[in-house]
Design a protein around this motif. Structure first.
Motif, PDB file in Angstrom:
ATOM      1  N   UNK A   1      41.984  26.366  34.183  1.00  0.00           N
ATOM      2  CA  UNK A   1      43.060  25.458  33.771  1.00  0.00           C
ATOM      3  C   UNK A   1      43.635  24.735  34.979  1.00  0.00           C
ATOM      4  N   UNK A   2      43.854  23.445  34.827  1.00  0.00           N
ATOM      5  CA  UNK A   2      44.450  22.646  35.886  1.00  0.00           C
ATOM      6  C   UNK A   2      43.511  22.358  37.042  1.00  0.00           C
ATOM      7  N   UNK A   3      42.199  22.512  36.842  1.00  0.00           N
ATOM      8  CA  UNK A   3      41.242  22.340  37.929  1.00  0.00           C
ATOM      9  C   UNK A   3      41.287  20.925  38.494  1.00  0.00           C
ATOM     10  N   UNK A   4      41.386  19.910  37.638  1.00  0.00           N
ATOM     11  CA  UNK A   4      41.353  18.520  38.096  1.00  0.00           C
ATOM     12  C   UNK A   4      42.529  18.184  39.011  1.00  0.00           C
ATOM     13  N   UNK A   5      43.625  18.936  38.911  1.00  0.00           N
ATOM     14  CA  UNK A   5      44.804  18.664  39.733  1.00  0.00           C
ATOM     15  C   UNK A   5      44.819  19.433  41.050  1.00  0.00           C
ATOM     16  N   UNK A   6      43.832  20.312  41.269  1.00  0.00           N
ATOM     17  CA  UNK A   6      43.808  21.118  42.487  1.00  0.00           C
ATOM     18  C   UNK A   6      43.388  20.290  43.695  1.00  0.00           C
ATOM     19  N   UNK A   7      44.062  20.508  44.811  1.00  0.00           N
ATOM     20  CA  UNK A   7      43.614  19.916  46.065  1.00  0.00           C
ATOM     21  C   UNK A   7      42.507  20.800  46.625  1.00  0.00           C
ATOM     22  N   UNK A   8      41.837  20.336  47.656  1.00  0.00           N
ATOM     23  CA  UNK A   8      40.726  21.096  48.222  1.00  0.00           C
ATOM     24  C   UNK A   8      41.218  22.414  48.814  1.00  0.00           C
ATOM     25  N   UNK A   9      42.370  22.406  49.468  1.00  0.00           N
ATOM     26  CA  UNK A   9      42.916  23.637  50.037  1.00  0.00           C
ATOM     27  C   UNK A   9      43.254  24.647  48.937  1.00  0.00           C
ATOM     28  N   UNK A  10      43.874  24.170  47.847  1.00  0.00           N
ATOM     29  CA  UNK A  10      44.189  25.065  46.731  1.00  0.00           C
ATOM     30  C   UNK A  10      42.926  25.582  46.079  1.00  0.00           C
ATOM     31  N   UNK A  11      41.903  24.726  45.999  1.00  0.00           N
ATOM     32  CA  UNK A  11      40.635  25.114  45.395  1.00  0.00           C
ATOM     33  C   UNK A  11      39.958  26.219  46.199  1.00  0.00           C
ATOM     34  N   UNK A  12      40.016  26.127  47.537  1.00  0.00           N
ATOM     35  CA  UNK A  12      39.414  27.161  48.385  1.00  0.00           C
ATOM     36  C   UNK A  12      40.075  28.509  48.150  1.00  0.00           C
ATOM     37  N   UNK A  13      41.407  28.506  48.023  1.00  0.00           N
ATOM     38  CA  UNK A  13      42.129  29.767  47.797  1.00  0.00           C
ATOM     39  C   UNK A  13      41.838  30.327  46.410  1.00  0.00           C
ATOM     40  N   UNK A  14      41.824  29.466  45.409  1.00  0.00           N
ATOM     41  CA  UNK A  14      41.667  29.929  44.035  1.00  0.00           C
ATOM     42  C   UNK A  14      40.237  30.333  43.709  1.00  0.00           C
ATOM     43  N   UNK A  15      39.248  29.757  44.382  1.00  0.00           N
ATOM     44  CA  UNK A  15      37.835  30.011  44.054  1.00  0.00           C
ATOM     45  C   UNK A  15      37.429  31.456  44.306  1.00  0.00           C
ATOM     46  N   UNK A  16      38.150  32.171  45.165  1.00  0.00           N
ATOM     47  CA  UNK A  16      37.788  33.562  45.442  1.00  0.00           C
ATOM     48  C   UNK A  16      38.016  34.460  44.231  1.00  0.00           C
ATOM     49  N   UNK A  17      38.905  34.089  43.324  1.00  0.00           N
ATOM     50  CA  UNK A  17      39.197  34.900  42.153  1.00  0.00           C
ATOM     51  C   UNK A  17      38.434  34.498  40.899  1.00  0.00           C
ATOM     52  N   UNK A  18      37.594  33.481  40.973  1.00  0.00           N
ATOM     53  CA  UNK A  18      36.866  33.011  39.795  1.00  0.00           C
ATOM     54  C   UNK A  18      35.561  33.780  39.640  1.00  0.00           C
ATOM     55  N   UNK A  19      35.095  33.876  38.378  1.00  0.00           N
ATOM     56  CA  UNK A  19      33.795  34.508  38.149  1.00  0.00           C
ATOM     57  C   UNK A  19      32.682  33.472  38.304  1.00  0.00           C
ATOM     58  N   UNK A  20      31.429  33.916  38.154  1.00  0.00           N
ATOM     59  CA  UNK A  20      30.269  33.051  38.404  1.00  0.00           C
ATOM     60  C   UNK A  20      30.217  31.861  37.451  1.00  0.00           C
ATOM     61  N   UNK A  21      30.588  32.072  36.184  1.00  0.00           N
ATOM     62  CA  UNK A  21      30.545  30.975  35.203  1.00  0.00           C
ATOM     63  C   UNK A  21      31.556  29.889  35.554  1.00  0.00           C
TER      64      UNK A  21
ATOM     65  N   UNK B   1      45.956  39.151  29.101  1.00  0.00           N
ATOM     66  CA  UNK B   1      46.981  40.016  29.661  1.00  0.00           C
ATOM     67  C   UNK B   1      46.595  40.551  31.029  1.00  0.00           C
ATOM     68  N   UNK B   2      45.301  40.565  31.342  1.00  0.00           N
ATOM     69  CA  UNK B   2      44.841  41.120  32.610  1.00  0.00           C
ATOM     70  C   UNK B   2      45.118  40.184  33.779  1.00  0.00           C
ATOM     71  N   UNK B   3      45.638  38.995  33.513  1.00  0.00           N
ATOM     72  CA  UNK B   3      45.981  38.071  34.581  1.00  0.00           C
ATOM     73  C   UNK B   3      44.860  37.095  34.906  1.00  0.00           C
ATOM     74  N   UNK B   4      43.846  37.006  34.066  1.00  0.00           N
ATOM     75  CA  UNK B   4      42.753  36.068  34.306  1.00  0.00           C
ATOM     76  C   UNK B   4      43.274  34.653  34.090  1.00  0.00           C
ATOM     77  N   UNK B   5      42.746  33.684  34.848  1.00  0.00           N
ATOM     78  CA  UNK B   5      43.229  32.314  34.679  1.00  0.00           C
ATOM     79  C   UNK B   5      42.828  31.739  33.332  1.00  0.00           C
ATOM     80  N   UNK B   6      43.683  30.884  32.792  1.00  0.00           N
ATOM     81  CA  UNK B   6      43.349  30.231  31.534  1.00  0.00           C
ATOM     82  C   UNK B   6      42.199  29.267  31.766  1.00  0.00           C
ATOM     83  N   UNK B   7      41.326  29.128  30.767  1.00  0.00           N
ATOM     84  CA  UNK B   7      40.156  28.272  30.897  1.00  0.00           C
ATOM     85  C   UNK B   7      40.223  27.142  29.897  1.00  0.00           C
ATOM     86  N   UNK B   8      39.563  26.048  30.227  1.00  0.00           N
ATOM     87  CA  UNK B   8      39.429  24.954  29.289  1.00  0.00           C
ATOM     88  C   UNK B   8      38.150  25.166  28.503  1.00  0.00           C
TER      89      UNK B   8
END
Length: 187
Positions: free
Chosen positions: A136-156, A123-130
């Motif tokens: 979730x959906x990591x394999x479909x991310x482009x490099x530009x999308x990955x750069x934007x999304x990586x700022x919100x990910x935790x260390x694991x 509910x806190x808005x954390x991304x779904x994980x596999x």
């Protein structure tokens, strides 16, 4: 479908998946994909003429020149001699798939990604994980999308994504983005 007969440049070719062939020059860039018209498909017991729904996907590999042909004209006792040459402009294409998706593409997908179920997002808005720790959906991310999304990910998640890139995709831009995100998270 194990084979298909396609029409390219007014000529017909019998093709199989993964096959490379030289055709008359096509006005397409290297790496471009196109779908030539399918005249016949077969190989699974019955041949279908002008099948509906069967699509052949071809990729332009390179532009090439054919072998040099020498043409000589000569008329005896008149002093008439002419020599000309000709090289055909050709395009090398590779057949990527016949019918549905390519068998090569299906084989390249890792088995753990096909079978890994995704968990629901919190509910806190954390991304779904596999199950492997990847977002979730990591394999479909482009490099530009990955750069934007990586700022919100935790260390694991960053570590799992970096391990995945090193083992599977090896995209230089993605590796650099993940390494910089890890160094920012540590500092």
């Amino acid at each position: 479908m194990s084979y298909a007969i396609i029409s390219v440049g007014g000529k017909q070719y019998r093709v199989r998946e993964g096959e490379r062939l030289l055709v008359d020059r096509l006005e397409l860039d290297d790496g471009a994909t196109f779908a030539p018209p399918v005249l016949l498909s077969g190989g699974d017991g019955d041949a279908q003429v002008a099948p509906a729904g069967v699509v052949v996907t071809a990729k332009v590999v390179a532009q090439a020149k054919g072998p040099k042909l020498r043409i000589g004209k000569y008329k005896k006792r008149t002093g008439y001699k002419r020599h000309t040459g000709f090289r055909a402009s050709l395009t090398q294409i590779e057949i990527e798939s016949i019918g549905g998706t390519s068998r090569r593409q299906a084989a390249k997908e890792p088995a753990h990604q096909k079978a890994a179920p995704e968990t629901a997002a919190t509910e806190a808005g954390a991304p779904a994980e596999t199950a492997g720790g990847l977002p979730a959906g990591y394999a479909d991310l482009t490099i530009a999308e990955l750069k934007r999304a990586a700022t919100g990910w935790d260390a694991a998640e960053l570590a799992a994504a970096l391990d995945y890139e090193k083992a599977h995709a090896k995209r230089k831009g993605a590796l650099a983005a993940l390494e910089s995100a890890i160094s920012e998270a540590e500092s």
